[in-house]
Design a protein around this motif. Structure first.
Motif, PDB file in Angstrom:
ATOM      1  N   TYR A  11       3.785 -10.091   0.150  1.00  0.00           N
ATOM      2  CA  TYR A  11       4.346 -11.109   1.053  1.00  0.00           C
ATOM      3  C   TYR A  11       4.331 -12.452   0.321  1.00  0.00           C
ATOM      4  CZ  TYR A  11       3.539  -7.831   4.967  1.00  0.00           C
ATOM      5  OH  TYR A  11       3.540  -6.756   5.816  1.00  0.00           O
ATOM      6  N   VAL A  16       0.666 -12.585  -1.776  1.00  0.00           N
ATOM      7  CA  VAL A  16      -0.248 -11.634  -1.128  1.00  0.00           C
ATOM      8  C   VAL A  16       0.247 -10.220  -1.410  1.00  0.00           C
ATOM      9  CG1 VAL A  16      -1.274 -10.898   1.070  1.00  0.00           C
ATOM     10  CG2 VAL A  16      -0.595 -13.286   0.756  1.00  0.00           C
ATOM     11  N   PRO A  37     -10.514  -1.828   6.364  1.00  0.00           N
ATOM     12  CA  PRO A  37     -10.921  -3.027   7.104  1.00  0.00           C
ATOM     13  C   PRO A  37      -9.713  -3.854   7.541  1.00  0.00           C
ATOM     14  CG  PRO A  37     -11.776  -3.033   4.833  1.00  0.00           C
ATOM     15  CD  PRO A  37     -10.896  -1.846   4.959  1.00  0.00           C
ATOM     16  N   ASN A  38      -9.951  -4.878   8.359  1.00  0.00           N
ATOM     17  CA  ASN A  38      -8.866  -5.781   8.773  1.00  0.00           C
ATOM     18  C   ASN A  38      -8.167  -6.355   7.549  1.00  0.00           C
ATOM     19  OD1 ASN A  38     -10.991  -6.852  11.404  1.00  0.00           O
ATOM     20  ND2 ASN A  38      -9.136  -5.681  11.656  1.00  0.00           N
ATOM     21  N   GLY A  39      -6.850  -6.350   7.604  1.00  0.00           N
ATOM     22  CA  GLY A  39      -6.071  -6.939   6.517  1.00  0.00           C
ATOM     23  C   GLY A  39      -5.978  -6.079   5.270  1.00  0.00           C
ATOM     24  N   ALA A  40      -6.386  -4.807   5.364  1.00  0.00           N
ATOM     25  CA  ALA A  40      -6.407  -3.929   4.174  1.00  0.00           C
ATOM     26  C   ALA A  40      -5.019  -3.492   3.732  1.00  0.00           C
ATOM     27  CB  ALA A  40      -7.267  -2.696   4.470  1.00  0.00           C
ATOM     28  N   LYS A  42      -2.926  -1.445   6.174  1.00  0.00           N
ATOM     29  CA  LYS A  42      -2.543  -0.255   6.955  1.00  0.00           C
ATOM     30  C   LYS A  42      -1.192  -0.443   7.658  1.00  0.00           C
ATOM     31  CE  LYS A  42      -6.326  -0.471   9.404  1.00  0.00           C
ATOM     32  NZ  LYS A  42      -6.890  -1.681   8.786  1.00  0.00           N
ATOM     33  N   THR A  43      -1.083  -1.531   8.429  1.00  0.00           N
ATOM     34  CA  THR A  43       0.155  -1.739   9.199  1.00  0.00           C
ATOM     35  C   THR A  43       1.338  -1.961   8.270  1.00  0.00           C
ATOM     36  OG1 THR A  43      -1.053  -2.558  11.102  1.00  0.00           O
ATOM     37  CG2 THR A  43       1.244  -3.218  10.957  1.00  0.00           C
TER      38      THR A  43
HETATM   39  N1  ATP Z   1       4.240 -11.012   7.809  1.00  0.00           N
HETATM   40  C1  ATP Z   1       3.291 -11.289   6.927  1.00  0.00           C
HETATM   41  N2  ATP Z   1       3.376 -12.382   6.126  1.00  0.00           N
HETATM   42  C2  ATP Z   1       2.426 -12.664   5.204  1.00  0.00           C
HETATM   43  N3  ATP Z   1       1.312 -11.909   5.023  1.00  0.00           N
HETATM   44  C3  ATP Z   1       1.164 -10.828   5.804  1.00  0.00           C
HETATM   45  C4  ATP Z   1       2.134 -10.458   6.794  1.00  0.00           C
HETATM   46  N4  ATP Z   1       1.707  -9.319   7.412  1.00  0.00           N
HETATM   47  C5  ATP Z   1       0.535  -8.995   6.827  1.00  0.00           C
HETATM   48  N5  ATP Z   1       0.210  -9.899   5.875  1.00  0.00           N
HETATM   49  C6  ATP Z   1      -0.982  -9.856   5.010  1.00  0.00           C
HETATM   50  O1  ATP Z   1      -0.967  -8.613   4.335  1.00  0.00           O
HETATM   51  C7  ATP Z   1      -2.283  -8.074   4.268  1.00  0.00           C
HETATM   52  C8  ATP Z   1      -2.294  -6.688   4.925  1.00  0.00           C
HETATM   53  O2  ATP Z   1      -2.065  -6.835   6.331  1.00  0.00           O
HETATM   54  P1  ATP Z   1      -1.894  -5.587   7.313  1.00  0.00           P
HETATM   55  O3  ATP Z   1      -1.470  -6.132   8.637  1.00  0.00           O
HETATM   56  O4  ATP Z   1      -1.038  -4.572   6.669  1.00  0.00           O
HETATM   57  O5  ATP Z   1      -3.396  -5.055   7.378  1.00  0.00           O
HETATM   58  P2  ATP Z   1      -4.097  -4.000   8.365  1.00  0.00           P
HETATM   59  O6  ATP Z   1      -4.890  -3.087   7.485  1.00  0.00           O
HETATM   60  O7  ATP Z   1      -3.103  -3.364   9.254  1.00  0.00           O
HETATM   61  O8  ATP Z   1      -5.078  -4.927   9.179  1.00  0.00           O
HETATM   62  P3  ATP Z   1      -5.702  -4.806  10.681  1.00  0.00           P
HETATM   63  O9  ATP Z   1      -6.698  -3.699  10.636  1.00  0.00           O
HETATM   64  O10 ATP Z   1      -6.349  -6.134  10.847  1.00  0.00           O
HETATM   65  O11 ATP Z   1      -4.562  -4.574  11.627  1.00  0.00           O
HETATM   66  C9  ATP Z   1      -3.207  -9.102   4.896  1.00  0.00           C
HETATM   67  O12 ATP Z   1      -3.697  -9.932   3.862  1.00  0.00           O
HETATM   68  C10 ATP Z   1      -2.277  -9.880   5.809  1.00  0.00           C
HETATM   69  O13 ATP Z   1      -2.735 -11.201   5.977  1.00  0.00           O
END
Ligand code: ATP
Length: 240
Positions: A11, A16, A37-40, A42-43
């Motif tokens: 991103y 990032v 973990p959060n922000g790993a 996954k989404t």
């Molecule tokens: N639209 C975006 N713009 C910029 N950075 C993003 C965006 N979406 C996610 N990120 C960053 O990408 C990284 C991965 O985020 P992601 O949402 O995929 O994590 P996650 O594992 O699903 O987290 P969670 O368990 O908190 O839902 C993080 O550092 C997040 O801040």
């Protein structure tokens, strides 16, 4: 059935690196858990798989269809249950289900049988006649789940599916996952609930800071960890 190779996404013009050259393969008849973990990442991974985000690099094959070469055919192979419920709140539950059945071309008899089964299973028969705007978080989750099951997808992809579900619905969803896998279909889901992953999944991948740091069956993961105990201990050790 779901094959991911060298999948990468950044991103903010590369600042990032949310997902960094990850590989995994979900086989037919498998429940595969995606932890981290959060922000790993996954989404971000899930959104690339379902075609909501374009990868910077890498390939995604769903039931042998490349989702970048043939996105429409790839979309016919799976259903997706997101972690947010951005659905048409003005529709009644039943209208939403018919809309989903229309999108996937589900026939009249087939959709009737599927709706009857899943509305009963998730205790949504009465609520199906109410507008989705009046639903609780859990009820929205259930109507999205039912909509996703109507076309009986080969691959079922869910982002944090247990959040907001009551214990009975959560149990029913887990049983449905097992049933689908017994039929040779695949389930891929992300979760923070490690006990669920440990009990339910045939295999697990752990992602941290965009990279897959461990992958395999519980037995294989335990083999990698110093503490040969619960998934919680393995997870904490690997992601610290
Ligand atoms: N639209 C975006 N713009 C910029 N950075 C993003 C965006 N979406 C996610 N990120 C960053 O990408 C990284 C991965 O985020 P992601 O949402 O995929 O994590 P996650 O594992 O699903 O987290 P969670 O368990 O908190 O839902 C993080 O550092 C997040 O801040």
């Amino acid at each position: 059935m779901l094959k991911i190779e060298k999948l990468t996404k950044s991103y903010g013009s590369g600042k990032v690196k949310a997902v960094d050259h990850i590989d995994f393969h979900v086989k037919p008849g498998e429940i595969f858990g995606f932890l981290g973990p959060n922000g790993a990442g996954k989404t971000t991974t899930i959104k690339m798989i379902v075609g909501l985000l374009k990868p910077d690099e890498g390939t995604i094959r769903i039931n042998d269809v490349d989702n970048q070469e043939d996105p429409l055919e790839a979309k016919r192979q799976f259903s997706y249950v997101p972690d947010d419920h951005e659905i048409f709140e003005k529709l009644k539950g039943m209208e939403y289900l018919h809309f989903m059945a229309d999108v996937y071309g589900v026939g009249t008899e087939e959709r009737k049988a599927a709706m009857e089964r899943y509305l009963k299973l998730f205790e949504m028969e009465k609520a199906a006649n109410d507008p989705i705007s009046s639903y609780s978080h859990g009820m929205k989750q259930k109507i999205v789940l039912i909509g996703a099951l109507l076309h009986d997808p080969q691959v079922f992809i869910l982002d944090e599916p247990m959040v907001g579900l009551d214990p009975k619905s959560s149990y029913n969803l887990k049983e449905l996952m097992k049933e689908r896998c017994a039929q040779g279909k695949s389930v891929f889901f992300s979760t923070h609930v490690l006990e669920v992953a440990e009990k339910l999944c045939d295999r697990i991948a752990i992602i941290n800071k965009g990279k897959i740091i461990a992958q395999g069956t519980m037995v294989e993961l335990k083999g990698d960890a110093k503490e040969k105990e619960s998934l919680e201990k393995i997870f904490l050790e690997l992601t610290e």
